[in-house]
Enzyme design. Structure first.
Site, PDB file in Angstrom:
ATOM      1  N   LYS A  44       0.827  -1.225   0.000  1.00  0.00           N
ATOM      2  CA  LYS A  44       0.000   0.000   0.000  1.00  0.00           C
ATOM      3  C   LYS A  44       0.855   1.267   0.000  1.00  0.00           C
ATOM      4  O   LYS A  44       0.612   2.178  -0.787  1.00  0.00           O
ATOM      5  CB  LYS A  44      -0.919   0.063   1.238  1.00  0.00           C
ATOM      6  CG  LYS A  44      -1.911  -1.066   1.365  1.00  0.00           C
ATOM      7  CD  LYS A  44      -2.844  -0.838   2.538  1.00  0.00           C
ATOM      8  CE  LYS A  44      -2.163  -0.806   3.904  1.00  0.00           C
ATOM      9  NZ  LYS A  44      -1.539  -2.071   4.329  1.00  0.00           N
ATOM     10  N   ARG A  49      -0.198  -8.343  13.674  1.00  0.00           N
ATOM     11  CA  ARG A  49      -0.789  -7.379  12.735  1.00  0.00           C
ATOM     12  C   ARG A  49      -1.599  -8.098  11.656  1.00  0.00           C
ATOM     13  O   ARG A  49      -2.636  -7.606  11.225  1.00  0.00           O
ATOM     14  CB  ARG A  49       0.322  -6.521  12.097  1.00  0.00           C
ATOM     15  CG  ARG A  49       0.872  -5.493  13.093  1.00  0.00           C
ATOM     16  CD  ARG A  49       2.173  -4.885  12.629  1.00  0.00           C
ATOM     17  NE  ARG A  49       2.067  -4.166  11.393  1.00  0.00           N
ATOM     18  CZ  ARG A  49       3.074  -3.971  10.544  1.00  0.00           C
ATOM     19  NH1 ARG A  49       4.277  -4.443  10.814  1.00  0.00           N
ATOM     20  NH2 ARG A  49       2.880  -3.303   9.453  1.00  0.00           N
ATOM     21  N   ARG A  70      -9.426   1.293   8.364  1.00  0.00           N
ATOM     22  CA  ARG A  70      -8.925  -0.025   8.728  1.00  0.00           C
ATOM     23  C   ARG A  70      -9.967  -0.809   9.521  1.00  0.00           C
ATOM     24  O   ARG A  70      -9.716  -1.948   9.909  1.00  0.00           O
ATOM     25  CB  ARG A  70      -7.689   0.157   9.605  1.00  0.00           C
ATOM     26  CG  ARG A  70      -6.432  -0.503   9.056  1.00  0.00           C
ATOM     27  CD  ARG A  70      -5.329  -0.159  10.007  1.00  0.00           C
ATOM     28  NE  ARG A  70      -4.108  -0.837   9.784  1.00  0.00           N
ATOM     29  CZ  ARG A  70      -3.034  -0.302   9.197  1.00  0.00           C
ATOM     30  NH1 ARG A  70      -3.095   0.899   8.706  1.00  0.00           N
ATOM     31  NH2 ARG A  70      -1.929  -0.989   9.106  1.00  0.00           N
ATOM     32  N   ARG A  87      11.902  -5.567   4.725  1.00  0.00           N
ATOM     33  CA  ARG A  87      11.499  -4.200   4.394  1.00  0.00           C
ATOM     34  C   ARG A  87      12.387  -3.148   5.059  1.00  0.00           C
ATOM     35  O   ARG A  87      12.676  -3.219   6.243  1.00  0.00           O
ATOM     36  CB  ARG A  87      10.047  -4.049   4.859  1.00  0.00           C
ATOM     37  CG  ARG A  87       9.422  -2.743   4.582  1.00  0.00           C
ATOM     38  CD  ARG A  87       7.953  -2.917   4.434  1.00  0.00           C
ATOM     39  NE  ARG A  87       7.258  -2.985   5.717  1.00  0.00           N
ATOM     40  CZ  ARG A  87       5.937  -2.852   5.814  1.00  0.00           C
ATOM     41  NH1 ARG A  87       5.203  -2.687   4.749  1.00  0.00           N
ATOM     42  NH2 ARG A  87       5.365  -2.921   6.994  1.00  0.00           N
ATOM     43  N   ARG A 113      11.303  -0.982  10.266  1.00  0.00           N
ATOM     44  CA  ARG A 113      10.258  -0.467  11.156  1.00  0.00           C
ATOM     45  C   ARG A 113      10.211  -1.247  12.454  1.00  0.00           C
ATOM     46  O   ARG A 113      10.353  -2.460  12.462  1.00  0.00           O
ATOM     47  CB  ARG A 113       8.890  -0.574  10.453  1.00  0.00           C
ATOM     48  CG  ARG A 113       8.571   0.637   9.635  1.00  0.00           C
ATOM     49  CD  ARG A 113       7.329   0.443   8.838  1.00  0.00           C
ATOM     50  NE  ARG A 113       6.196  -0.071   9.626  1.00  0.00           N
ATOM     51  CZ  ARG A 113       4.952  -0.074   9.176  1.00  0.00           C
ATOM     52  NH1 ARG A 113       4.680   0.397   7.974  1.00  0.00           N
ATOM     53  NH2 ARG A 113       3.982  -0.549   9.910  1.00  0.00           N
TER      54      ARG A 113
HETATM   55  P1  AMP Z   1       0.883   1.130   8.783  1.00  0.00           P
HETATM   56  O1  AMP Z   1       2.079   1.975   8.572  1.00  0.00           O
HETATM   57  O2  AMP Z   1      -0.290   1.529   7.932  1.00  0.00           O
HETATM   58  O3  AMP Z   1       1.186  -0.354   8.683  1.00  0.00           O
HETATM   59  O4  AMP Z   1       0.409   1.386  10.305  1.00  0.00           O
HETATM   60  C1  AMP Z   1       1.253   1.092  11.402  1.00  0.00           C
HETATM   61  C2  AMP Z   1       0.428   1.030  12.661  1.00  0.00           C
HETATM   62  O5  AMP Z   1      -0.199   2.298  12.910  1.00  0.00           O
HETATM   63  C3  AMP Z   1      -0.705   0.027  12.660  1.00  0.00           C
HETATM   64  O6  AMP Z   1      -0.269  -1.280  12.983  1.00  0.00           O
HETATM   65  C4  AMP Z   1      -1.618   0.626  13.739  1.00  0.00           C
HETATM   66  O7  AMP Z   1      -1.103   0.383  15.030  1.00  0.00           O
HETATM   67  C5  AMP Z   1      -1.488   2.114  13.479  1.00  0.00           C
HETATM   68  N1  AMP Z   1      -2.497   2.559  12.481  1.00  0.00           N
HETATM   69  C6  AMP Z   1      -2.259   3.043  11.232  1.00  0.00           C
HETATM   70  N2  AMP Z   1      -3.400   3.338  10.607  1.00  0.00           N
HETATM   71  C7  AMP Z   1      -4.404   3.020  11.462  1.00  0.00           C
HETATM   72  C8  AMP Z   1      -5.812   3.077  11.380  1.00  0.00           C
HETATM   73  N3  AMP Z   1      -6.438   3.493  10.266  1.00  0.00           N
HETATM   74  N4  AMP Z   1      -6.516   2.660  12.455  1.00  0.00           N
HETATM   75  C9  AMP Z   1      -5.909   2.236  13.574  1.00  0.00           C
HETATM   76  N5  AMP Z   1      -4.592   2.143  13.723  1.00  0.00           N
HETATM   77  C10 AMP Z   1      -3.822   2.524  12.669  1.00  0.00           C
END
Ligand code: AMP
Length: 223
Positions: free
Chosen positions: A13, A167, A88, A123, A156
């Site tokens: 994404k 996750r 999400r 990654r 990360r």
């Molecule tokens: P990402 O970079 O999109 O994988 O997001 C990393 C982390 O941020 C996720 O595992 C959640 O803990 C938090 N996070 C990001 N976007 C959301 C969302 N839309 N709703 C809830 N938590 C989020």
């Protein structure tokens, strides 16, 4: 064009959203990036987010919805935007619809679980510009530094094996129901990425966007 990218962690994404922003000019809105910034700025939201992110859990809907509502009120997203990692959960999607800014197109990036785990394992993200690399599939020209800006590449915090499994579970339980939600609305398109590289996937995504959005404003961003 209001576009949302949907997919499990590691499905691409973030990479695709950046490529869309670069080619079409629609700003990428990554809630994960917003939280990582809050964390590095040491804010209260950042502290709460860090605790949940470290466990692979989601930040509460009210917190995320408020952040996105504010971001979507800015001038630069009037021409369109690409949502990366939001919504999400079904309540987040409902809140977005209620604001009148629900996505016109949702592209689901789908990929096998084994491939996901392999991708996340290698990654690397640039700590300055956010460009993404992979230790074996898309290595930087010079180890540890970004091809685009020379920034240092980092893994990360939440990409460790245990957090990744959590996750993926959270994705299945809380995010996967959005596939049905958007399919019912008639805005969902699935893009099966398999083992294709980021450029190849982007070619498909770009032709999909051009065919779906011939009349939408899009402009090439200056490099
Ligand atoms: P990402 O970079 O999109 O994988 O997001 C990393 C982390 O941020 C996720 O595992 C959640 O803990 C938090 N996070 C990001 N976007 C959301 C969302 N839309 N709703 C809830 N938590 C989020």
């Amino acid at each position: 064009m209001r576009l949302a990218l949907l997919g499990a962690p590691g499905s691409g994404k973030g990479t695709q959203a950046k490529l869309v922003e670069r080619s079409f000019g629609w700003p990428q809105i990554s809630t994960g990036d917003i939280f990582r910034k809050e964390i590095s700025n040491g804010t209260e939201i950042g502290k709460e987010a860090a605790r949940l992110m470290d466990q692979g859990m989601l930040v509460p809907d009210e917190v995320v919805n408020a952040i996105v509502r504010k971001r979507l009120s800015a001038e630069d997203v009037k021409i369109g935007f690409v949502l990366d990692g939001y919504p999400r959960t079904v309540p987040q999607a409902e809140a977005l619809d209620a604001s009148g800014l629900g996505p016109e197109l949702v592209v689901q990036l789908s990929i096998d679980k084994d491939e996901l785990i392999a991708r996340i394992g290698g990654r690397l993200t640039c700590s300055l510009c956010g460009s993404m690399f992979h230790a074996t599939a898309h290595p930087p020209r010079e180890a540890g530094s970004c091809d685009r800006c020379g920034g240092s590449l980092k893994r990360r915090e939440d990409d460790g094996p245990e957090t990744v499994l959590r996750r993926l579970e959270v994705y299945e339980r809380q995010t996967a129901p959005l596939v049905g939600y958007y399919d019912q609305k008639g805005v969902l398109v699935e893009l099966r990425t398999g083992t294709a590289g980021p450029e190849e996937v982007f070619q498909e995504l770009a032709s999909l966007l051009k065919s779906r959005a011939p009349g939408w404003t899009w402009q090439k961003k200056k490099a």
